[in-house]
Structures are given as structure tokens and as C-alpha cells.
Design a protein around this motif. Structure first.
Motif, mmCIF file in Angstrom:
data_model
loop_
_atom_site.group_PDB
_atom_site.id
_atom_site.type_symbol
_atom_site.label_atom_id
_atom_site.label_comp_id
_atom_site.label_asym_id
_atom_site.label_seq_id
_atom_site.Cartn_x
_atom_site.Cartn_y
_atom_site.Cartn_z
ATOM 1 N N THR A 219 0.827 -1.213 0.000
ATOM 2 C CA THR A 219 0.000 0.000 0.000
ATOM 3 C C THR A 219 0.860 1.263 0.000
ATOM 4 O OG1 THR A 219 -0.125 -0.088 2.431
ATOM 5 C CG2 THR A 219 -1.892 -1.158 1.190
ATOM 6 N N ASP A 220 2.139 1.120 -0.321
ATOM 7 C CA ASP A 220 3.068 2.254 -0.324
ATOM 8 C C ASP A 220 2.593 3.325 -1.308
ATOM 9 O OD1 ASP A 220 6.164 2.699 0.667
ATOM 10 O OD2 ASP A 220 5.777 3.661 -1.266
ATOM 11 N N ARG A 221 2.919 4.562 -1.001
ATOM 12 C CA ARG A 221 2.497 5.666 -1.867
ATOM 13 C C ARG A 221 3.221 5.670 -3.218
ATOM 14 N NH1 ARG A 221 5.524 7.514 2.288
ATOM 15 N NH2 ARG A 221 7.469 8.645 1.853
ATOM 16 N N GLU A 222 4.391 4.992 -3.293
ATOM 17 C CA GLU A 222 5.156 4.959 -4.530
ATOM 18 C C GLU A 222 4.821 3.694 -5.332
ATOM 19 O OE1 GLU A 222 7.208 7.115 -5.874
ATOM 20 O OE2 GLU A 222 7.092 8.571 -4.212
ATOM 21 N N PRO A 223 4.406 3.838 -6.599
ATOM 22 C CA PRO A 223 4.067 2.642 -7.387
ATOM 23 C C PRO A 223 5.249 1.705 -7.578
ATOM 24 C CG PRO A 223 4.101 4.614 -8.766
ATOM 25 C CD PRO A 223 4.166 5.082 -7.351
ATOM 26 N N GLY A 224 6.478 2.250 -7.638
ATOM 27 C CA GLY A 224 7.642 1.386 -7.794
ATOM 28 C C GLY A 224 7.828 0.468 -6.609
ATOM 29 N N VAL A 225 7.530 0.952 -5.412
ATOM 30 C CA VAL A 225 7.642 0.121 -4.211
ATOM 31 C C VAL A 225 6.556 -0.945 -4.217
ATOM 32 C CG1 VAL A 225 7.566 0.124 -1.692
ATOM 33 C CG2 VAL A 225 8.718 1.993 -2.902
ATOM 34 N N ARG A 226 5.334 -0.553 -4.589
ATOM 35 C CA ARG A 226 4.257 -1.547 -4.663
ATOM 36 C C ARG A 226 4.595 -2.620 -5.700
ATOM 37 N NH1 ARG A 226 1.315 3.311 -4.999
ATOM 38 N NH2 ARG A 226 0.481 2.810 -7.061
ATOM 39 N N GLY A 227 5.194 -2.185 -6.825
ATOM 40 C CA GLY A 227 5.590 -3.146 -7.850
ATOM 41 C C GLY A 227 6.673 -4.085 -7.371
ATOM 42 N N ALA A 228 7.633 -3.575 -6.597
ATOM 43 C CA ALA A 228 8.692 -4.424 -6.047
ATOM 44 C C ALA A 228 8.102 -5.460 -5.104
ATOM 45 C CB ALA A 228 9.733 -3.573 -5.336
ATOM 46 N N ALA A 229 7.135 -5.055 -4.310
ATOM 47 C CA ALA A 229 6.486 -5.998 -3.407
ATOM 48 C C ALA A 229 5.793 -7.109 -4.196
ATOM 49 C CB ALA A 229 5.491 -5.273 -2.509
ATOM 50 N N LEU A 230 5.140 -6.751 -5.294
ATOM 51 C CA LEU A 230 4.446 -7.743 -6.110
ATOM 52 C C LEU A 230 5.424 -8.679 -6.814
ATOM 53 C CD1 LEU A 230 1.716 -5.419 -7.612
ATOM 54 C CD2 LEU A 230 1.265 -7.480 -6.278
ATOM 55 N N ALA A 231 6.637 -8.205 -7.062
ATOM 56 C CA ALA A 231 7.623 -9.043 -7.745
ATOM 57 C C ALA A 231 8.108 -10.188 -6.870
ATOM 58 C CB ALA A 231 8.808 -8.185 -8.196
ATOM 59 N N PRO B 53 -3.281 1.004 -12.893
ATOM 60 C CA PRO B 53 -2.489 0.770 -14.112
ATOM 61 C C PRO B 53 -1.002 0.605 -13.842
ATOM 62 C CG PRO B 53 -4.024 2.602 -14.416
ATOM 63 C CD PRO B 53 -4.048 2.260 -12.958
ATOM 64 N N GLN B 54 -0.522 1.172 -12.755
ATOM 65 C CA GLN B 54 0.911 1.127 -12.483
ATOM 66 C C GLN B 54 1.349 -0.178 -11.814
ATOM 67 O OE1 GLN B 54 2.710 5.209 -11.605
ATOM 68 N NE2 GLN B 54 0.687 5.431 -10.724
ATOM 69 N N THR B 55 0.401 -0.963 -11.330
ATOM 70 C CA THR B 55 0.748 -2.246 -10.710
ATOM 71 C C THR B 55 0.008 -3.417 -11.344
ATOM 72 O OG1 THR B 55 -0.920 -1.836 -8.981
ATOM 73 C CG2 THR B 55 1.358 -1.240 -8.473
ATOM 74 N N ARG B 56 -0.819 -3.143 -12.336
ATOM 75 C CA ARG B 56 -1.679 -4.184 -12.903
ATOM 76 C C ARG B 56 -0.872 -5.344 -13.488
ATOM 77 N NH1 ARG B 56 -6.917 -4.822 -14.353
ATOM 78 N NH2 ARG B 56 -7.442 -5.947 -16.262
ATOM 79 N N VAL B 57 0.228 -5.035 -14.176
ATOM 80 C CA VAL B 57 0.990 -6.096 -14.837
ATOM 81 C C VAL B 57 1.502 -7.102 -13.822
ATOM 82 C CG1 VAL B 57 3.066 -6.597 -16.166
ATOM 83 C CG2 VAL B 57 1.610 -4.667 -16.798
ATOM 84 N N ARG B 58 2.130 -6.624 -12.755
ATOM 85 C CA ARG B 58 2.681 -7.544 -11.760
ATOM 86 C C ARG B 58 1.592 -8.181 -10.910
ATOM 87 N NH1 ARG B 58 8.455 -4.772 -9.851
ATOM 88 N NH2 ARG B 58 9.631 -5.604 -11.631
ATOM 89 N N ALA B 59 0.523 -7.450 -10.681
ATOM 90 C CA ALA B 59 -0.575 -8.033 -9.907
ATOM 91 C C ALA B 59 -1.238 -9.174 -10.663
ATOM 92 C CB ALA B 59 -1.598 -6.951 -9.572
#
Length: 296
Positions: free
Chosen positions: A154-166, A182-188
Motif C-alpha cells: 500500500t506504499d504511496r510509490e508505485p515502484g515500491v508496490r511493484g517491487a512488493a508484487l515481484a 495501471p501502475q501495478t496491474r501487470v505484476r498483480a
């Protein structure tokens, strides 16, 4: 073998007499290897290594005594503090907490690699003001507790949320939000049950994630086998459960003049090269001959 490589291998060899280690410290490659790997360095040898400019390698050595690590944790060069942050135990107590407050964010990032982090320190790093520090946490703290993971999902930065999903699977209650973003959809999409909606997503990266999902239904597999994106079709061709006849049909379509696509196709499912075997230990006579050849 290259002389530098031979000397580096000798510098890491167990059972060398101290006099030979001293001679090896005069060679920069051998000195770095000795500083990094030897567990029998004396206090005087460590001082020599620091004086000769190889403190960073010494700081990464897990066998270096805690007082030396604590001293290097105060070194003016951030790269040396980074090495300490990644490898030190919490001796004296509070050392890791002090590194968690280092003014250089790269030092705090390297601290995420440390296998001795407590839950309190993981929590502190998950709240670090610099997103680059938070971004490193999922990769290196695979055992982070649920509260830390939720904070990064739930981090405010999409890059951090994406790293968590990775590196982690999100809690079920957060997955819809991460898919809708849209910024996390691919990894989610990697963590979502395959659906017709995702299999028809306009972003081919989402469709590739669906094509690689282990629980892909046959109907969606056959749909994605006709996908216009060559990398989506390649994912279907690489699946173990794809029928041989379908795989053969798909393989015939996997040709492209695009260099990026060609690279990705060539490396999909590749295996890593096996590491080279360790060089054999040298006898005392062989070691002396090598040192003589190197002028040491």
C-alpha cells in the motif's frame, strides 16, 4: 590461468602460513580476496588491509570481529558502510539500528540484505523516507512479517508496490486494488486467478502473465495461443501442459525481425551456466613458485 586469478585463488586457500598471507597482501587482487574470504586474518593484517585501501572487502568478510565491523561502520566512505550494513551482526548491540539511520540512503538500502534484521528494523526500513530503500526490502527480506508486506503493498510509490508484487503474493483483500491500478496491474496479474478479462487485457504484458499462470484453464490457453503478441504465444508454447500439436503450431509462428523480441524469445526458459569448479589447492612448493612468478 591468469596470474591475478591464480593469486586471488591462493589468497582464499585455507591453511596458508601467516608469512605467505602477508606477501599476498602486497598484490591488489590477492589482497581483496584475502580481505573478503579469509577467516584467520590477524589484527595486524586487517590494519594493513585497511591502510592499503581494501577496507570495503574487509567490511564484507563475515569472519571479521565485531569491533572491526563497528569501526568500519563509521568510515567516511559510504561504500564501506554499505558493506558493513549488508554483513554485520548486531554487535555491539544497536549497530544495525545506527546503520538504519545512516544519512546515505544507499547504506540503508544495503542494510535490507542483512540476514540479522529484526522485525523492528524491517518495520523501520519499510517506513524509510527514501523510496529506494523501501524498494529493496521485498527482494532481500523474503521473510518479512505480514504487517511489513502490507505497508509496502500500500506504499504511496508505485515502484515500491511493484517491487512488493515481484517477490511476495499480496493479501487477497488488496489484490483488486492492485489490479485496478495501471501502475501495478501487470505484476498483480501474476497473482490473480486467470480470467477472460485479463486474457483480453489491452496490455500484452498482462496477457503474458496470464499465459504463464500455473492454473491457466484450457479455454484461456487456447485463446492466448492465438494472441497477436509473439511473446504471449511463446509463453503458451513453453507451458508443460500445452499439447504437442499445439506447441508445434505455435513454434512455427515464433519468428520475428525485432531484435528485442528475438532476445526475449531466445532467453525464455534458459538455464543458468554452472559455476566454474574451484581451483585445486596448491602445495607449499606450488604456492612458493606462484609467488616467485608474481615477484612476491
Amino acid at each position: 590461468m591468469d596470474l591475478d586469478l591464480e593469486l586471488g585463488a591462493l589468497a582464499a586457500q585455507d591453511g596458508l602460513p601467516a608469512s605467505m598471507v602477508w606477501r599476498l597482501l602486497r598484490h591488489p587482487v590477492a589482497r581483496r580476496q584475502a580481505a573478503l574470504l579469509r577467516r584467520d586474518l590477524t589484527g595486524e593484517q586487517m590494519e594493513e588491509i585497511i591502510a592499503l585501501g581494501s577496507a570495503r572487502s574487509l567490511a564484507m568478510n563475515r569472519w571479521v570481529p565485531a569491533p572491526v565491523k563497528a569501526r568500519l561502520a563509521q568510515h567516511p566512505e559510504p561504500v564501506i558502510r554499505c558493506a558493513v550494513a549488508a554483513s554485520a551482526t548486531d554487535e555491539p548491540p544497536g549497530l544495525l539500528a545506527r546503520l538504519a539511520g545512516d544519512p546515505d540512503p544507499l547504506v540503508r538500502s544495503f542494510l535490507t540484505m542483512n540476514e540479522h534484521l529484526t522485525v523492528d528494523l524491517m518495520t523501520r526500513l519499510a517506513e524509510d523516507p527514501d523510496p529506494s530503500v523501501r524498494d529493496w526490502l521485498p527482494q532481500h527480506c523474503r521473510n518479512a512479517p505480514p504487517a511489513v508486506r502490507r505497508a509496502l503493498f500500500t506504499d504511496r510509490e508505485p515502484g515500491v508496490r511493484g517491487a512488493a508484487l515481484a517477490f511476495w503474493s499480496p493479501p487477497p483483500d488488496l489484490l483488486p486494488t492492485l489490479l485496478a491500478d495501471p501502475q501495478t496491474r501487470v505484476r498483480a496479474a501474476r497473482h490473480s486467478p486467470p480470467t477472460p478479462e485479463l486474457a483480453r487485457d489491452p496490455d500484452p504484458r498482462v496477457r503474458r502473465a496470464v499465459a504463464a499462470h500455473p492454473d491457466l484453464p484450457e479455454a484461456l490457453r487456447d485463446l492466448l495461443a492465438q494472441d497477436p503478441d509473439i511473446l504471449v504465444r511463446n509463453e503458451i508454447a513453453c507451458r508443460a501442459d500445452t499439447p504437442p500439436a499445439l506447441r508445434e503450431q505455435l513454434t512455427a509462428t515464433l519468428t520475428t525481425d525485432d531484435p528485442v523480441e528475438s532476445f526475449l524469445l531466445a532467453h525464455r526458459g534458459h538455464t543458468c551456466r554452472q559455476p566454474a569448479p574451484a581451483p585445486p589447492a596448491l602445495t607449499r612448493e606450488q604456492a612458493e613458485a606462484l609467488l616467485a612468478r608474481a615477484g612476491l
